[in-house]
Design an enzyme around this catalytic site. Structure first.
Site, PDB file in Angstrom:
ATOM      1  N   ASN A  11      48.917  19.819  82.821  1.00  0.00           N
ATOM      2  CA  ASN A  11      48.474  21.259  82.597  1.00  0.00           C
ATOM      3  C   ASN A  11      49.698  22.480  82.474  1.00  0.00           C
ATOM      4  O   ASN A  11      49.823  23.135  83.113  1.00  0.00           O
ATOM      5  CB  ASN A  11      46.847  21.527  82.528  1.00  0.00           C
ATOM      6  N   TRP A  12      50.617  22.855  81.505  1.00  0.00           N
ATOM      7  CA  TRP A  12      51.086  23.909  81.756  1.00  0.00           C
ATOM      8  C   TRP A  12      50.603  25.192  81.555  1.00  0.00           C
ATOM      9  O   TRP A  12      51.326  25.931  81.708  1.00  0.00           O
ATOM     10  CB  TRP A  12      52.558  23.910  81.103  1.00  0.00           C
ATOM     11  N   LYS A  13      49.095  25.680  81.121  1.00  0.00           N
ATOM     12  CA  LYS A  13      48.525  26.491  80.244  1.00  0.00           C
ATOM     13  C   LYS A  13      49.485  27.603  79.691  1.00  0.00           C
ATOM     14  O   LYS A  13      50.144  26.596  78.610  1.00  0.00           O
ATOM     15  CB  LYS A  13      48.617  26.874  81.722  1.00  0.00           C
ATOM     16  N   HIS A  99      37.804  23.512  79.538  1.00  0.00           N
ATOM     17  CA  HIS A  99      38.879  23.740  80.807  1.00  0.00           C
ATOM     18  C   HIS A  99      38.001  25.230  80.946  1.00  0.00           C
ATOM     19  O   HIS A  99      37.428  25.984  80.016  1.00  0.00           O
ATOM     20  CB  HIS A  99      39.917  24.378  79.990  1.00  0.00           C
ATOM     21  N   GLU A 101      38.903  27.592  82.189  1.00  0.00           N
ATOM     22  CA  GLU A 101      39.490  29.651  81.857  1.00  0.00           C
ATOM     23  C   GLU A 101      38.664  30.057  80.280  1.00  0.00           C
ATOM     24  O   GLU A 101      38.797  30.765  79.983  1.00  0.00           O
ATOM     25  CB  GLU A 101      41.049  29.511  81.835  1.00  0.00           C
ATOM     26  N   GLU A 168      36.706  19.683  87.924  1.00  0.00           N
ATOM     27  CA  GLU A 168      38.031  20.362  88.492  1.00  0.00           C
ATOM     28  C   GLU A 168      36.944  21.763  88.363  1.00  0.00           C
ATOM     29  O   GLU A 168      36.368  22.626  87.569  1.00  0.00           O
ATOM     30  CB  GLU A 168      38.838  21.444  86.873  1.00  0.00           C
ATOM     31  N   GLY A 174      43.753  26.910  90.697  1.00  0.00           N
ATOM     32  CA  GLY A 174      45.083  28.195  91.392  1.00  0.00           C
ATOM     33  C   GLY A 174      44.548  28.868  92.706  1.00  0.00           C
ATOM     34  O   GLY A 174      45.323  29.559  92.670  1.00  0.00           O
ATOM     35  N   SER A 207      44.296  22.806  92.126  1.00  0.00           N
ATOM     36  CA  SER A 207      45.156  23.337  93.462  1.00  0.00           C
ATOM     37  C   SER A 207      45.275  22.009  94.028  1.00  0.00           C
ATOM     38  O   SER A 207      46.342  21.410  95.000  1.00  0.00           O
ATOM     39  CB  SER A 207      44.654  23.770  94.602  1.00  0.00           C
ATOM     40  N   GLY A 228      47.819  22.047  87.769  1.00  0.00           N
ATOM     41  CA  GLY A 228      48.279  22.629  86.652  1.00  0.00           C
ATOM     42  C   GLY A 228      49.654  23.635  87.427  1.00  0.00           C
ATOM     43  O   GLY A 228      50.684  22.894  86.573  1.00  0.00           O
ATOM     44  N   GLY A 229      49.278  24.410  88.076  1.00  0.00           N
ATOM     45  CA  GLY A 229      50.590  25.226  88.681  1.00  0.00           C
ATOM     46  C   GLY A 229      52.417  23.777  88.853  1.00  0.00           C
ATOM     47  O   GLY A 229      52.473  24.226  88.400  1.00  0.00           O
TER      48      GLY A 229
HETATM   49  P1  13P Z   1      45.919  24.423  89.768  1.00  0.00           P
HETATM   50  O1  13P Z   1      46.931  23.172  89.878  1.00  0.00           O
HETATM   51  O2  13P Z   1      47.045  25.385  89.498  1.00  0.00           O
HETATM   52  O3  13P Z   1      44.956  25.442  90.346  1.00  0.00           O
HETATM   53  O4  13P Z   1      45.378  24.444  88.266  1.00  0.00           O
HETATM   54  C1  13P Z   1      44.068  23.242  87.494  1.00  0.00           C
HETATM   55  C2  13P Z   1      44.206  23.347  86.749  1.00  0.00           C
HETATM   56  O5  13P Z   1      43.730  24.305  86.348  1.00  0.00           O
HETATM   57  C3  13P Z   1      44.371  22.371  85.540  1.00  0.00           C
HETATM   58  O6  13P Z   1      43.684  22.220  84.651  1.00  0.00           O
END
Ligand code: 13P
Length: 246
Positions: A11-13, A99, A101, A168, A174, A207, A228-229
């Site tokens: 997930n590149w956001k 998600h 966010e 999640e 994050g 994470s 994510g990251g």
């Molecule tokens: P991180 O891996 O950066 O914690 O993000 C997880 C995430 O929100 C994947 O959808």
């Protein structure tokens, strides 16, 4: 890991532009040299990159997904929005919905349910995110929250075969923190119990990195990761995959 395929979803956001796609050459090479392995890599870049990325991945087994969609299956006067059919038409096979966010921006279970229905109708597979906040965890409400998100998010959806659950915990995203193995095991088995169907796939997200994946991959019932990251860096993403499958 319990099911036939292990999923690695990136997930590149809101990161990445056309140049960023060059960094994927390493992952393409990696996936080609690991043909026999039973894993699936799915990249969910920003909508602007779905088309160029799916073109680039045409001759590979790597798939492309989107990060959200509007709830209306029909085209309409919704400025700034993109719907499931549009995503499908540019090469998306999956869409991440629910998600945290986006929940934090006001998406509720009812809206997420409409989005899931519209995306299923368009022929997309769903990566349905659920998870508790830190406050809910501290108040021992995790199961209650997960049960509600599942019940309302998937309300009146009978065929769930195209739905993958991504657990999640909001506090883990994050933050560099992951749940204690015992807690994670309990949450995963609780989620499973809500479906009573063995083939349900559950991903863990929050994470995930090369240092903690050894701990995470041994949890019964986890079928892959939503990253994510660490997924923005091809080396780090490949490291997670290698450590999981080896
Ligand atoms: P991180 O891996 O950066 O914690 O993000 C997880 C995430 O929100 C994947 O959808």
């Amino acid at each position: 890991m319990t099911n036939k395929y292990t999923y690695f979803v990136a997930n590149w956001k809101m990161f990445g532009d056309l140049r960023t796609l060059n960094s994927l050459d390493k992952v393409i090479k990696f996936s080609k040299t690991n043909k026999k392995n039973k894993f699936r890599i799915i990249y969910c870049p920003p909508s602007t990159l779905i088309r160029p990325l799916s073109k680039r991945l045409k001759k590979t087994k790597i798939e492309v997904g989107a990060q959200n969609c509007h709830h209306s299956y029909d085209f309409g006067a919704n400025t700034g929005q993109v719907n499931s059919r549009m995503l499908k038409s540019v090469g998306a096979k999956y869409v991440i919905l629910g998600h945290s966010e986006n929940r934090q921006l006001g998406e509720d279970d009812k809206l997420i349910n409409l989005k899931i229905k519209s995306a299923l109708k368009a022929g997309l597979k769903i990566i349905f995110c659920i998870g508790e906040t830190l406050r809910e965890k501290r108040n021992k409400k995790t199961n209650q929250v997960l049960a509600k998100q599942i019940k309302n998010g998937l309300s009146s959806i009978n065929n769930k075969s195209n739905i993958v659950i991504a657990y999640e915990p909001v506090w883990s995203i994050g933050s560099g923190l992951i749940p204690k193995s015992e807690d994670l095991k309990k949450s995963i088995s609780f989620i499973k119990s809500k479906f009573g169907k063995k083939s349900l796939k559950i991903l863990y997200g929050g994470s995930v990195n090369g240092n903690n994946v050894d701990k995470l991959k041994i949890i019964t019932g986890i079928d892959g990761f939503l990253v994510g990251g660490a997924s923005q860096d091809s080396k780090k993403f490949i490291d997670i995959i290698k450590k999981t499958i080896n």
